[in-house]
Enzyme design. Structure first.
Site, mmCIF file in Angstrom:
data_model
loop_
_atom_site.group_PDB
_atom_site.id
_atom_site.type_symbol
_atom_site.label_atom_id
_atom_site.label_comp_id
_atom_site.label_asym_id
_atom_site.label_seq_id
_atom_site.Cartn_x
_atom_site.Cartn_y
_atom_site.Cartn_z
ATOM 1 N N ASP A 84 0.819 -1.205 0.000
ATOM 2 C CA ASP A 84 0.000 0.000 0.000
ATOM 3 C C ASP A 84 0.860 1.265 0.000
ATOM 4 O OD1 ASP A 84 -2.434 1.392 0.164
ATOM 5 O OD2 ASP A 84 -2.282 1.532 2.360
ATOM 6 N N HIS A 85 0.413 2.269 -0.754
ATOM 7 C CA HIS A 85 1.060 3.595 -0.730
ATOM 8 C C HIS A 85 2.560 3.529 -0.879
ATOM 9 C CE1 HIS A 85 -2.114 6.465 -0.038
ATOM 10 N NE2 HIS A 85 -2.681 5.648 0.819
ATOM 11 N N ASP A 110 1.997 5.018 -5.544
ATOM 12 C CA ASP A 110 1.490 6.298 -5.045
ATOM 13 C C ASP A 110 2.336 7.453 -5.560
ATOM 14 O OD1 ASP A 110 0.522 8.459 -3.732
ATOM 15 O OD2 ASP A 110 0.736 7.650 -1.714
ATOM 16 N N GLU A 140 -3.499 6.537 -7.495
ATOM 17 C CA GLU A 140 -4.354 7.536 -6.861
ATOM 18 C C GLU A 140 -4.329 8.826 -7.657
ATOM 19 O OE1 GLU A 140 -4.230 8.002 -2.485
ATOM 20 O OE2 GLU A 140 -3.563 10.036 -2.885
ATOM 21 N N HIS A 210 -9.878 5.400 0.160
ATOM 22 C CA HIS A 210 -8.897 5.455 1.250
ATOM 23 C C HIS A 210 -9.466 6.315 2.369
ATOM 24 C CE1 HIS A 210 -5.011 3.962 -0.705
ATOM 25 N NE2 HIS A 210 -5.961 3.740 -1.588
ATOM 26 N N GLY A 211 -8.840 6.220 3.540
ATOM 27 C CA GLY A 211 -9.295 7.051 4.650
ATOM 28 C C GLY A 211 -10.666 6.644 5.163
ATOM 29 N N ASN A 232 -10.338 0.739 1.967
ATOM 30 C CA ASN A 232 -9.123 0.636 2.780
ATOM 31 C C ASN A 232 -9.386 1.129 4.204
ATOM 32 O OD1 ASN A 232 -7.943 -0.016 0.341
ATOM 33 N ND2 ASN A 232 -6.236 1.403 0.591
ATOM 34 N N VAL A 233 -9.013 0.296 5.170
ATOM 35 C CA VAL A 233 -9.200 0.656 6.576
ATOM 36 C C VAL A 233 -7.871 0.473 7.306
ATOM 37 C CG1 VAL A 233 -10.415 0.110 8.723
ATOM 38 C CG2 VAL A 233 -11.604 -0.096 6.517
ATOM 39 N N THR A 235 -6.490 3.305 10.143
ATOM 40 C CA THR A 235 -6.464 4.005 11.427
ATOM 41 C C THR A 235 -7.437 3.431 12.451
ATOM 42 O OG1 THR A 235 -5.835 5.997 10.232
ATOM 43 C CG2 THR A 235 -6.662 6.295 12.469
HETATM 44 ZN ZN LIG Z 1 -4.500 5.431 1.726
#
Ligand SMILES: [Zn+2]
Length: 283
Positions: A84-85, A110, A140, A210-211, A232-233, A235
């Site tokens: 990811d990222h 990314d 993205e 995202h977020g 996407n999870v 936090t």
């Molecule tokens: Zn993200």
């Protein structure tokens, strides 16, 4: 069961007009909790390792990916592995080159922090390399706030530009900026669901949100109805894990065995994953 492939899980989500949930892993307890939660919910899912998580491991991506590979392969539901990222060129090169070894089947290139033309060029180049390695490629556009990217508050992805971006880069999935923001510890973000629907109509590949930790579950459900196919999870898992660790340590200051508090954190991750899957994927 062997590891699933991201492409197959996303394709299945597209076919059923549903979504695949993708959870970010920092520690072994995250990975164990996510797999337990997915098994309890009885749904497939992704374990994601981000560039930031690799940086935390002193730049070594192997130990955590190897652990995720073992856990995913032993799961009773299909689990795929995703990078990811990834912004760092060295990690992109290494991650793509060693993906086969860890069963990694997708990567997010990314480059959203770059100007549009540079984002297109970088994404297209890395995307070709990732495709040559058999990977599903996410990129993205628009920068989702919080990382000052497409996931920054107020930033929105333009549907026409998104369609041009996908055509120019050949990516398989697109993360879009529709109101969510990274690293939110409360679920108070509102999404532009109308924009999600317009993006879904104009972009020929699955949309990624995202977020999502900052978005209430019922709004996530509406976002999936509007066309989001990968959620996407990250936090939200850190919030519940840390809450439980803090509770155990506060309740008994004599605790020294990490298993006492990490087990509580791991259980909380499993509960959060199962609850998120149940609500977001409810028909
Ligand atoms: Zn993200």
């Amino acid at each position: 069961m062997t590891l699933a492939r991201t492409r197959d899980l996303v394709d299945a989500a597209v076919a059923s007009r549903s979504a695949v949930l993708a959870f970010n892993v920092i520690t072994l307890e995250h990975a164990e909790g996510v797999v337990t939660g997915l098994e309890r919910a009885g749904v497939p899912g992704l374990l994601q390792v981000s560039e930031n998580a690799v940086r935390y491991r002193h730049g070594h991506h192997e130990p955590l990916l190897a652990a995720c590979q073992e856990l995913g392969a032993a799961a009773t539901v299909p689990v795929a592995l995703h990078l990811d990222h990834v912004q760092d060129a060295a990690l992109l090169r290494l991650g793509i080159a060693t993906a086969w070894r860890y069963g990694v089947s997708s990567v997010m290139v990314d480059a959203a922090h770059l100007a549009y033309d540079e984002n297109v060029a970088a994404t297209a180049t890395w995307g070709r390399d990732a495709h040559a390695a058999g990977l599903w490629v996410e990129a993205e556009l628009g920068e989702v706030g919080g990382k000052d990217g497409a996931h920054a508050p107020g930033v929105r992805t333009d549907p026409d530009e998104a369609a041009r971006f996908v055509a120019a880069t050949g990516v398989d999935g697109l993360a879009v900026a529709v109101g969510s923001s990274h690293a939110m510890v409360t679920a108070t973000a509102s999404l532009d669901l109308d924009l999600v629907a317009r993006l879904a109509a104009s972009v020929p590949v699955p949309l990624v949100l995202h977020g999502s930790s900052g978005v209430p579950h019922d709004v996530l459900q509406e976002a999936v109805r509007a066309g989001i196919r990968k959620v996407n999870v990250g936090t939200a898992l850190n919030v519940v894990l840390t809450e439980q660790v803090r509770r155990v340590l506060r309740d008994d200051e004599r605790v020294t065995d990490p298993r006492r508090y990490l087990a509580a954190g791991r259980d909380a991750v499993a509960d959060a994953v199962a609850a998120t899957c149940a609500v977001v994927l409810a028909a």
